[in-house]
Design an enzyme around this catalytic site. Structure first.
Site, short mmCIF file in Angstrom:
data_model
loop_
_atom_site.label_atom_id
_atom_site.label_comp_id
_atom_site.label_asym_id
_atom_site.label_seq_id
_atom_site.Cartn_x
_atom_site.Cartn_y
_atom_site.Cartn_z
N ALA A 64 -26.06 -46.51 -7.28
CA ALA A 64 -25.61 -45.53 -6.59
C ALA A 64 -26.13 -45.14 -5.12
CB ALA A 64 -25.61 -44.27 -7.60
N GLY A 107 -26.37 -47.90 -11.09
CA GLY A 107 -24.87 -47.84 -11.27
C GLY A 107 -23.91 -48.92 -11.07
N GLU A 110 -24.14 -50.48 -14.22
CA GLU A 110 -23.35 -49.82 -15.39
C GLU A 110 -21.95 -50.20 -15.15
OE1 GLU A 110 -25.75 -45.99 -16.73
OE2 GLU A 110 -25.61 -45.97 -14.60
N GLU A 130 -33.36 -46.61 -13.16
CA GLU A 130 -33.43 -45.11 -12.85
C GLU A 130 -34.46 -44.29 -12.80
OE1 GLU A 130 -29.04 -46.33 -13.44
OE2 GLU A 130 -31.12 -46.91 -14.06
#
Length: 247
Positions: A64, A107, A110, A130
């Protein structure tokens, strides 16, 4: 959308190839990319086709966008910004293929976990760091990854920060095949070709039943088969099969 700014989108009759395209940020997933992925999903929900996801310039997605993530609040966390789009991608009617090269972290990993198929390269690096940034992997890793690789390895990836190489990801079953970087997209298309030869409706029901909760079985299989047994395409394909056997 009238104009894509974070994605490169190539459409054909049976598939859509989407390239995450923020190379200056190693394809980090920001709000604009999330919005564009929602627009893409809207199109694929209306007109189901195979989706191939890949990244530009030798990187799938580095995670992200940290600059945005740093400013997000508790209210943003409860909105599940990335989790919601990844769930929508996972629930698309037709299969999703993630073609992974270079970094697929946070992210980005994911997003890859939400796909039905993952292909990689030897230089793939996939994991969830993370906790090193003071947060958790809250967009699907903590429940999808144990299903994909087992809880012990998932714990090592999400709590100890282990990043898997392409070979390690293949050995763990997280990716199903490895290709040299220049052959990765061709490998994804070859897989899409095999899927596209089958009846799209049967493929859609197979995906739906595969993802159904355990308590829905075997009812889900019976209901799907009931629809397909009445399908003209089932009759056509089986008739062709029987006629070929006569030759």
């Amino acid at each position: 959308m009238a104009e894509w700014t974070t994605l490169l989108v190539a459409e054909s009759a049976d598939r859509v190839v989407v390239t995450l395209n923020r190379p200056e940020r190693r394809n980090a997933i920001d709000q604009r990319m999330v919005d564009e992925l929602h627009a893409l999903c809207e199109d694929l929900e209306r007109d189901p086709r195979i989706l191939i996801l890949t990244g530009s310039e030798g990187v799938f997605a580095s995670g992200a966008d940290i600059a945005e993530l740093r400013e997000r609040t508790a209210a943003d966390a409860r909105r599940g910004i990335n989790a919601t789009i990844f769930l929508r991608i996972a629930e698309l009617p037709m299969p999703v293929i993630a073609a992974l090269d270079g970094y697929a972290l946070g992210g980005g990993a994911e997003l890859a976990y939400a796909a039905d198929f993952r292909l990689g390269t030897p230089r793939l690096r996939i994991g969830n760091p993370e906790t090193s940034l003071g947060i958790i992997a809250a967009a699907g890793a903590l429940w999808r990854l144990p299903q994909l690789v087992g809880e012990p390895l998932a714990a090592e990836i999400t709590m100890a920060g282990r990043v898997l190489t392409g070979e390690e990801a293949l050995a763990a079953g997280l990716v199903s095949d490895l290709f040299e970087p220049g052959e990765l997209l061709a490998g994804a298309h070859a897989l899409a070709d095999r899927i596209a030869k089958n009846d799209p409706l049967a493929t859609q029901y197979t995906k739906r039943v595969l993802r159904a909760p355990l308590g829905d079985h075997p009812r889900a299989e019976r209901e799907a088969q009931a629809v397909l047994f009445e399908s003209p395409e089932k009759h056509r394909r089986m008739t062709e099969f029987l006629e070929r056997r006569k030759r």
